[in-house]
Design a protein around this motif. Structure first.
Motif, PDB file in Angstrom:
ATOM      1  N   HIS A  77       0.848  -1.194   0.000  1.00 43.16           N
ATOM      2  CA  HIS A  77       0.000   0.000   0.000  1.00 43.16           C
ATOM      3  C   HIS A  77       0.887   1.248   0.000  1.00 43.16           C
ATOM      4  O   HIS A  77       1.986   1.237   0.564  1.00 43.16           O
ATOM      5  N   PRO A  78       0.431   2.355  -0.617  1.00 40.13           N
ATOM      6  CA  PRO A  78       1.238   3.594  -0.619  1.00 40.13           C
ATOM      7  C   PRO A  78       1.623   4.087   0.769  1.00 40.13           C
ATOM      8  O   PRO A  78       2.649   4.766   0.920  1.00 40.13           O
ATOM      9  N   ASN A  79       0.831   3.756   1.805  1.00 41.88           N
ATOM     10  CA  ASN A  79       1.193   4.219   3.154  1.00 41.88           C
ATOM     11  C   ASN A  79       2.294   3.397   3.800  1.00 41.88           C
ATOM     12  O   ASN A  79       2.775   3.721   4.883  1.00 41.88           O
ATOM     13  N   ASP A 130      -3.553   0.909  -6.419  1.00 40.37           N
ATOM     14  CA  ASP A 130      -3.539   2.199  -7.116  1.00 40.37           C
ATOM     15  C   ASP A 130      -2.888   3.271  -6.234  1.00 40.37           C
ATOM     16  O   ASP A 130      -2.702   3.090  -5.035  1.00 40.37           O
ATOM     17  N   PRO A 131      -2.490   4.428  -6.838  1.00 43.09           N
ATOM     18  CA  PRO A 131      -1.771   5.461  -6.087  1.00 43.09           C
ATOM     19  C   PRO A 131      -2.542   6.028  -4.900  1.00 43.09           C
ATOM     20  O   PRO A 131      -1.935   6.517  -3.941  1.00 43.09           O
ATOM     21  N   THR A 132      -3.894   5.957  -4.933  1.00 44.35           N
ATOM     22  CA  THR A 132      -4.683   6.483  -3.819  1.00 44.35           C
ATOM     23  C   THR A 132      -4.803   5.481  -2.679  1.00 44.35           C
ATOM     24  O   THR A 132      -5.232   5.829  -1.576  1.00 44.35           O
ATOM     25  N   GLY A 133      -4.455   4.220  -2.950  1.00 44.88           N
ATOM     26  CA  GLY A 133      -4.575   3.180  -1.936  1.00 44.88           C
ATOM     27  C   GLY A 133      -5.997   2.717  -1.709  1.00 44.88           C
ATOM     28  O   GLY A 133      -6.291   2.056  -0.708  1.00 44.88           O
TER      29      GLY A 133
END
Length: 303
Positions: A77-79, A130-133
């Motif tokens: 995940h992006p985070n 995806d970039p937004t998670g």
């Protein structure tokens, strides 16, 4: 490292800064966690973790981070706090489909299972966040399908909101081998090694739907039997590169960010001149951050 374990820690690897290093935003991480996807059996139990020291170049022996059934590919995940893994199986909770698992990454690098969901087809091979998670794409190699799953605020996966079964003209059979999002998250792509195409979709976030783009696919050639396997964007996102499994080539693509479409440019061999390709295949492709190199691997030829 046990030889048996070493032979199976080859499905996928993922690199993350350690928790302690991640807190030091002003300095480069002093060590990383490396996560390995595997094909499980009586000895191999799931996702493994090693510690990597970038200064000394040392990698510790892998330890089990979280149990899972054949988690052959992983995505973070992006985070940086969540990890997702496919279950490359053909029977999930009594249904003819593969699975996807959501894990929380603990401070010690171990993984805690949050939940699992069906992948929308048998034998999933790849996944991407995806970039937004908020969304996860999964490509089902055995089922010839691609599914879009929502990711909740708690990191858990919801049931697929969109499943597309890719059509194929016999004797070809669809094999979704790689999935990914555009850098802005507005589009989704699927490398189909069975029909020699890259499927192109618009992501309708409001409806949670995969909408065929115009055109819906780009052929990867020249000729049939290329087998597009994996794709990597260039650093500036103006181009992308796909490695072709069947005929051991690499194809350069021009990317139109406004339309979310690719145009094939040229194709070159991944083997040295004079080497026959009838007993080899390709695997992974990676674009170097400096924008000057693309790396691809040849399996069996081992290069």
């Amino acid at each position: 490292m046990k030889p048996h374990l070493a032979s199976l820690l080859t499905a996928a690897a993922m690199l993350l800064p350690s928790f302690a290093s991640a807190q030091q935003n002003s300095a480069p991480p002093d060590h990383y966690w490396v996560y390995f996807g595997t094909y499980t059996d009586t000895q191999v139990k799931g996702i493994y973790r090693s510690d990597f020291d970038p200064k000394g170049g040392k990698l510790s022996a892998p330890q089990l981070a979280g149990e899972s059934a054949s988690p052959s590919f992983l995505a973070v995940h992006p985070n940086g706090k969540l990890l997702y893994a496919i279950n490359e199986i053909s029977n999930f909770e009594g249904k003819k489909t593969g699975g996807v698992g959501a894990f929380a990454i603990q401070k010690d690098g171990k993984l805690t299972l949050l939940n699992q969901a069906a992948s929308g087809g048998v034998g999933p091979a790849h996944l991407a966040v995806d970039p937004t998670g908020k969304w996860l794409l999964v490509g089902n190699y055995g089922g010839g399908s691609t599914a879009l799953l929502p990711i909740g605020a708690d990191g858990k996966l919801g049931e697929a909101t969109s499943v597309v079964v890719h059509e194929a003209i016999k004797p070809q059979v669809s094999h979704a081998h790689w999935v990914g999002f555009s850098p802005d998250g507005k589009y989704g792509f699927v490398c189909d090694a069975g029909v020699d195409k890259i499927h192109q979709f618009k992501i309708d976030a409001a409806k949670g739907a995969l909408v065929p783009n115009d055109p819906p696919a780009v052929a990867i050639g020249p000729g049939k039997g290329t087998g597009p396997r994996h794709l990597a964007f260039s650093t500036d996102h103006t181009h992308a590169y796909v490695i072709n499994e069947t005929n051991l080539t690499m194809t350069a693509l021009k990317y139109d960010a406004a339309k979310g479409t690719f145009t094939a440019l040229d194709t070159v061999s991944t083997l040295p001149a004079g080497v026959e390709n009838n007993k080899y295949s390709t695997a992974e492709i990676v674009a170097h951050p400096n924008g000057k190199f693309v790396f691809g691997s040849n399996r069996t030829y081992d290069s």
